[in-house]
Design a protein around this motif. Structure first.
Motif, PDB file in Angstrom:
ATOM      1  N   VAL A 165      -9.260 -15.196 -40.627  1.00 61.24           N
ATOM      2  CA  VAL A 165      -9.298 -13.780 -41.009  1.00 61.24           C
ATOM      3  C   VAL A 165      -8.591 -12.925 -39.962  1.00 61.24           C
ATOM      4  CG1 VAL A 165     -10.811 -11.812 -41.457  1.00 61.24           C
ATOM      5  CG2 VAL A 165     -11.375 -14.050 -42.400  1.00 61.24           C
ATOM      6  N   ALA A 166      -8.808 -13.237 -38.684  1.00 61.26           N
ATOM      7  CA  ALA A 166      -8.192 -12.454 -37.612  1.00 61.26           C
ATOM      8  C   ALA A 166      -6.669 -12.554 -37.627  1.00 61.26           C
ATOM      9  CB  ALA A 166      -8.738 -12.903 -36.256  1.00 61.26           C
ATOM     10  N   VAL A 167      -6.129 -13.654 -38.108  1.00 63.68           N
ATOM     11  CA  VAL A 167      -4.679 -13.803 -38.203  1.00 63.68           C
ATOM     12  C   VAL A 167      -4.174 -13.249 -39.537  1.00 63.68           C
ATOM     13  CG1 VAL A 167      -2.782 -15.473 -38.306  1.00 63.68           C
ATOM     14  CG2 VAL A 167      -4.595 -15.756 -36.624  1.00 63.68           C
ATOM     15  N   ALA A 168      -4.886 -13.513 -40.615  1.00 63.38           N
ATOM     16  CA  ALA A 168      -4.436 -13.099 -41.945  1.00 63.38           C
ATOM     17  C   ALA A 168      -4.417 -11.581 -42.115  1.00 63.38           C
ATOM     18  CB  ALA A 168      -5.331 -13.715 -43.027  1.00 63.38           C
ATOM     19  N   ALA A 169      -5.419 -10.907 -41.623  1.00 61.92           N
ATOM     20  CA  ALA A 169      -5.510  -9.462 -41.839  1.00 61.92           C
ATOM     21  C   ALA A 169      -4.326  -8.702 -41.230  1.00 61.92           C
ATOM     22  CB  ALA A 169      -6.845  -8.931 -41.323  1.00 61.92           C
ATOM     23  N   PRO A 170      -4.008  -8.875 -39.940  1.00 61.67           N
ATOM     24  CA  PRO A 170      -2.886  -8.112 -39.395  1.00 61.67           C
ATOM     25  C   PRO A 170      -1.536  -8.481 -40.024  1.00 61.67           C
ATOM     26  CG  PRO A 170      -4.070  -9.245 -37.627  1.00 61.67           C
ATOM     27  CD  PRO A 170      -4.703  -9.629 -38.912  1.00 61.67           C
ATOM     28  N   VAL A 171      -1.323  -9.774 -40.310  1.00 61.20           N
ATOM     29  CA  VAL A 171      -0.061 -10.178 -40.930  1.00 61.20           C
ATOM     30  C   VAL A 171       0.066  -9.532 -42.302  1.00 61.20           C
ATOM     31  CG1 VAL A 171       1.226 -12.134 -41.908  1.00 61.20           C
ATOM     32  CG2 VAL A 171       0.187 -12.328 -39.651  1.00 61.20           C
ATOM     33  N   VAL A 190      10.216  -9.787 -45.738  1.00 61.23           N
ATOM     34  CA  VAL A 190      10.192 -10.972 -46.608  1.00 61.23           C
ATOM     35  C   VAL A 190       9.630 -12.159 -45.826  1.00 61.23           C
ATOM     36  CG1 VAL A 190      11.655 -12.639 -47.821  1.00 61.23           C
ATOM     37  CG2 VAL A 190      12.019 -10.200 -48.153  1.00 61.23           C
ATOM     38  N   LEU A 191      10.050 -12.285 -44.575  1.00 67.43           N
ATOM     39  CA  LEU A 191       9.502 -13.345 -43.723  1.00 67.43           C
ATOM     40  C   LEU A 191       7.994 -13.168 -43.560  1.00 67.43           C
ATOM     41  CD1 LEU A 191       9.940 -15.778 -41.849  1.00 67.43           C
ATOM     42  CD2 LEU A 191      10.341 -14.152 -40.005  1.00 67.43           C
ATOM     43  N   GLY A 192       7.553 -11.926 -43.408  1.00 63.96           N
ATOM     44  CA  GLY A 192       6.115 -11.655 -43.292  1.00 63.96           C
ATOM     45  C   GLY A 192       5.354 -12.097 -44.524  1.00 63.96           C
ATOM     46  N   ASP A 193       5.908 -11.837 -45.719  1.00 66.89           N
ATOM     47  CA  ASP A 193       5.261 -12.303 -46.951  1.00 66.89           C
ATOM     48  C   ASP A 193       5.192 -13.821 -46.968  1.00 66.89           C
ATOM     49  OD1 ASP A 193       4.509  -9.981 -48.376  1.00 66.89           O
ATOM     50  OD2 ASP A 193       6.584  -9.656 -48.996  1.00 66.89           O
ATOM     51  N   MET A 243      16.717  -8.632 -36.462  1.00 63.84           N
ATOM     52  CA  MET A 243      16.506  -8.977 -37.853  1.00 63.84           C
ATOM     53  C   MET A 243      16.281  -7.681 -38.623  1.00 63.84           C
ATOM     54  SD  MET A 243      13.477 -11.364 -39.518  1.00 63.84           S
ATOM     55  CE  MET A 243      13.880 -12.733 -38.486  1.00 63.84           C
ATOM     56  N   PRO A 244      17.023  -7.465 -39.737  1.00 58.69           N
ATOM     57  CA  PRO A 244      16.823  -6.257 -40.530  1.00 58.69           C
ATOM     58  C   PRO A 244      15.393  -6.166 -41.047  1.00 58.69           C
ATOM     59  CG  PRO A 244      18.814  -7.425 -41.226  1.00 58.69           C
ATOM     60  CD  PRO A 244      18.108  -8.297 -40.234  1.00 58.69           C
ATOM     61  N   ALA A 245      14.970  -4.919 -41.279  1.00 63.19           N
ATOM     62  CA  ALA A 245      13.582  -4.681 -41.696  1.00 63.19           C
ATOM     63  C   ALA A 245      13.236  -5.409 -42.987  1.00 63.19           C
ATOM     64  CB  ALA A 245      13.339  -3.185 -41.857  1.00 63.19           C
ATOM     65  N   ALA A 246      14.151  -5.429 -43.955  1.00 64.54           N
ATOM     66  CA  ALA A 246      13.861  -6.086 -45.240  1.00 64.54           C
ATOM     67  C   ALA A 246      13.658  -7.588 -45.048  1.00 64.54           C
ATOM     68  CB  ALA A 246      14.992  -5.832 -46.229  1.00 64.54           C
ATOM     69  N   ARG A 247      14.483  -8.213 -44.201  1.00 67.57           N
ATOM     70  CA  ARG A 247      14.339  -9.653 -43.973  1.00 67.57           C
ATOM     71  C   ARG A 247      13.049  -9.974 -43.234  1.00 67.57           C
ATOM     72  NH1 ARG A 247      19.316 -12.651 -41.720  1.00 67.57           N
ATOM     73  NH2 ARG A 247      18.200 -14.428 -42.546  1.00 67.57           N
ATOM     74  N   SER A 248      12.679  -9.134 -42.268  1.00 63.68           N
ATOM     75  CA  SER A 248      11.444  -9.403 -41.539  1.00 63.68           C
ATOM     76  C   SER A 248      10.233  -9.219 -42.441  1.00 63.68           C
ATOM     77  CB  SER A 248      11.330  -8.515 -40.300  1.00 63.68           C
ATOM     78  OG  SER A 248      11.161  -7.168 -40.652  1.00 63.68           O
ATOM     79  N   LEU A 302      -1.550  -6.813 -43.532  1.00 69.44           N
ATOM     80  CA  LEU A 302      -1.448  -5.360 -43.449  1.00 69.44           C
ATOM     81  C   LEU A 302      -0.069  -4.929 -42.949  1.00 69.44           C
ATOM     82  CD1 LEU A 302      -4.995  -4.564 -42.051  1.00 69.44           C
ATOM     83  CD2 LEU A 302      -4.168  -4.279 -44.400  1.00 69.44           C
ATOM     84  N   TRP A 303       0.477  -5.650 -41.974  1.00 68.16           N
ATOM     85  CA  TRP A 303       1.808  -5.325 -41.460  1.00 68.16           C
ATOM     86  C   TRP A 303       2.869  -5.520 -42.541  1.00 68.16           C
ATOM     87  CZ3 TRP A 303       6.104  -8.552 -40.681  1.00 68.16           C
ATOM     88  CH2 TRP A 303       7.164  -7.964 -39.994  1.00 68.16           C
TER      89      TRP A 303
END
Length: 128
Positions: A52-58, A8-11, A1-6, A60-61
């Protein structure tokens, strides 16, 4: 998956997680009055820590992968995470937990929504 798509998926994932957090904070207390087992889950401290433990890394990444870092978006995300951590920790009081967590989730969702929109605009400019 291209970086831009990943990214956007992260957002999108981050916005979804914020929505789950808001549902937990706002809808679960109502459900708790109807179902006793939901009340036990609504009050479980580990649930708040898990969010919080799931939200923070997602968050920040996803925000770290943004090509055009916007100070306002980063400030909203950091503020949202800080409020969520304070709410999960029960600071300054247990009564402030829900308002702090809801405000933090909304700020974090707003930051990711703005970041998502900025990515979409940047993609359109790159194609032109």
């Amino acid at each position: 998956m291209p970086a831009a798509r990943s990214a956007v998926l992260g957002d999108g994932v981050a916005i979804g997680l914020s929505g789950l957090c808001l549902a937990h904070c706002l809808a679960l207390p109502l459900a708790a009055s109807l179902l006793p087992i939901a009340g036990a889950w609504a009050e479980a401290e580990w649930v708040h820590g898990l969010f919080v433990a799931v939200a923070a890394p997602v968050s920040l990444w996803t925000l770290g992968r943004s090509r055009s870092r916007n100070l306002a978006v980063v400030a909203l995300a950091v503020g949202g995470l800080a409020l969520m951590v304070a709410g999960a920790a029960g600071f300054p009081s247990h009564e402030a937990e829900t308002p702090l967590t809801v405000a933090g989730g909304l700020l974090l969702a707003l930051a990711h929504g703005l970041n998502w929109r900025r990515r979409q605009v940047a993609c359109r400019h790159d194609r032109a």
